[in-house]
Design an enzyme around this catalytic site. Sequence first.
Site, PDB file in Angstrom:
ATOM      1  N   LYS A  40      -6.870   0.387  21.080  1.00 44.88           N
ATOM      2  CA  LYS A  40      -5.602   0.906  21.602  1.00 44.88           C
ATOM      3  C   LYS A  40      -5.351   2.366  21.215  1.00 44.88           C
ATOM      4  CE  LYS A  40      -3.444  -3.632  21.934  1.00 44.88           C
ATOM      5  NZ  LYS A  40      -4.697  -4.370  21.774  1.00 44.88           N
ATOM      6  N   ILE A  87       0.825  -1.219   0.000  1.00 42.30           N
ATOM      7  CA  ILE A  87       0.000   0.000   0.000  1.00 42.30           C
ATOM      8  C   ILE A  87       0.853   1.260   0.000  1.00 42.30           C
ATOM      9  CG2 ILE A  87      -1.954  -1.124   1.125  1.00 42.30           C
ATOM     10  CD1 ILE A  87      -1.072   0.207   3.751  1.00 42.30           C
ATOM     11  N   LEU A 106     -10.055 -12.699  18.801  1.00 41.40           N
ATOM     12  CA  LEU A 106      -9.651 -14.040  19.202  1.00 41.40           C
ATOM     13  C   LEU A 106      -9.136 -14.835  18.010  1.00 41.40           C
ATOM     14  CD1 LEU A 106     -12.600 -14.867  21.568  1.00 41.40           C
ATOM     15  CD2 LEU A 106     -10.218 -14.682  22.237  1.00 41.40           C
ATOM     16  N   GLY A 107      -7.974 -15.438  18.180  1.00 45.29           N
ATOM     17  CA  GLY A 107      -7.448 -16.331  17.160  1.00 45.29           C
ATOM     18  C   GLY A 107      -6.731 -15.648  16.017  1.00 45.29           C
ATOM     19  N   GLU A 138       2.224  -1.633  26.655  1.00 47.49           N
ATOM     20  CA  GLU A 138       0.994  -2.273  27.103  1.00 47.49           C
ATOM     21  C   GLU A 138       0.367  -1.549  28.294  1.00 47.49           C
ATOM     22  OE1 GLU A 138       0.939  -6.976  26.062  1.00 47.49           O
ATOM     23  OE2 GLU A 138       1.933  -6.385  27.919  1.00 47.49           O
TER      24      GLU A 138
END
Length: 631
Positions: free
Chosen positions: A424, A357, A463-464, A557
């Site tokens: 975030k 991109i 998830l995953g 974090e």
Amino acid sequence: MYNLSPFFKRLFKKTVLKRFLFFLISDAVLFSMALYLSFYLRFEGMIPDRYLVHFYISLPLFISIKIMVFYFLQIYRFTWSHIGLYELIKVFMAQTLSSLIISASILFLAYGEPFLGFPRSIFLIDYAFSLIMVEGLRVSKRAYIHARRGTVVEQKRTLIIGAGDAGEQIVREMKTAKDSPYLPVAFIDDDPSKKRTSIQGVEVVGMRMDIPRISKNLDVELAVIAMPSAPPMEIRDVVSYLYKAGINEIRVIPGTKEIISRNISILDIKRIEVEDLLGREPIEIEYAEIERDLKGKRILITGAGGSIGSELVRRISQFDPQLLVLLDFNETALFHISREIKERYPYLSIHPLLGDILDKEKMGVVFRNFAPQVVFHAAAYKHVPIMEDFPEEAVRVNILGTEILGKLSYKSGVEKFVFISTDKVVNPTSVMGASKRVAEMVITDLNHQQTTRFVAVRFGNVLGSRGSVIPLFQEQIRQGGPLTITHPEMKRYFMTIAEAVLLVLQAGAMGRGGEVFVLDMGEPIKIYDMACELIRLSGLEPEKDIPIVFNGIRPGEKLFEELLTAEEGVEPTGHPKIFKARIKETFSQEFLFRKIEELKNFALLQDAPSIITTLKEIIPTYTPNRLSKLS
């Protein structure tokens, strides 16, 4: 001439009643033979007339008592093509009980006619012959079926949780499907009116609280939760009872949205995953609205090989777009998703594109050649610790890449541009979060061009997805542990990939331009609790089989992620679980793009401290936690 074929088909069609009558009549014949052979063996082939009378008089008693005991112990309800040790033990118990009743009855009557002098050894000989014959018949049926099929499939004794329509369908499939690995032995259902009822020859034996007792009595090896409309909280409660029973092989039937408009088959049964245990209600989506937004459109998806991008491709393919352009710079991921969609939707026009991109010239060619009407921008760097080490890459891909695609979109007349953001971005402490927040600002500002509707959608953790905590935990479990967690109180909002993508599609359909949408994601989940669930789903015990260790919070974090700041607040939308962030920008367009130009120059120089400083100037709430390392 009359065609007898339909008549014989009906005559020999398998039914529960016909199976019952076959074994009842067969057992009556075998019991008769067993008793006669007992007399024959007792008298060495020469049965005296007196004892032959004993045989004829006692025969109805032997047959009737044995068949009644077999009936009351439900021997005739078993599917003998799937006979196992449990069924053989039940036959043994039934034969033993019936022989004891017969012996006691005849011995009581033996002091008078007509049973006076009845040979007592007959009881033991008949018991042995009857047991061998009736069990032999049943074993021979299974042996015949397996010989005819050519292969023997090991079947596991399966407990079905849920005696509704889904449970009935899945048991029927288990019984009729060739080489099915499942042997249904009982149903569990919390509806007391269903107890002791029989569904497809399988009895409803109790409620979920009875699972530990029933599992032990029936020697259950595997459980299938056939409750596709049940909320995750209920699934989690059922799983807790299965854990107590020591059942670690747990399967589940997918939700009704995934199996809509078709019957359930054993192919739908899947291993239960941690996603199935999340305490979240399913998201309701206006499929008609999404279809109006996507059907017949030319659609570009960036990051099409990634976790979110590939699921976007799968879902959008269902809405019959005119053209799907799949853009990714990972050749392997692009190959797999394009092949999958071509096989699943052979008549859909799909064009995979390998490219970056950041290549402005190539992206210009893409927009000119394909003239996309809708763009879903999922390409991004998202790994928090890696972006702390390489902030220049976060600037290049997450900010400058979004700017390139956004400007090409409004210049090319794209109708709608949907940007994938993250939770975030709120009060960011990481470079990744800060870079995505600046990207949100870019597309919000570009919305003022009034040719393209730009919207953003904020997600929690998926998830995953690649690089997420669940694949990491699963790999650590495969290696025998330990599982590493940064902090015992670390919490995150989670959603499944399917939920995330449905939200993207809904946001794209309802967005009018300039919005930042946020999902009501329920309560955050402790990472420690999720780690424990994953260990249990692997058939192990947390801390006992797999240790859990805490290694400290990583750079960038937080202990808790925020979806919205108090300063922003939310506004309701037409969807009960989707909200619009109330964002107030205090800077000018000139200031934003001047700072982005500075970030571009600092990224070329790989000047990390200057990148951090400039991000702080754009986002006052950005509080990096590793300035000491970068300075």
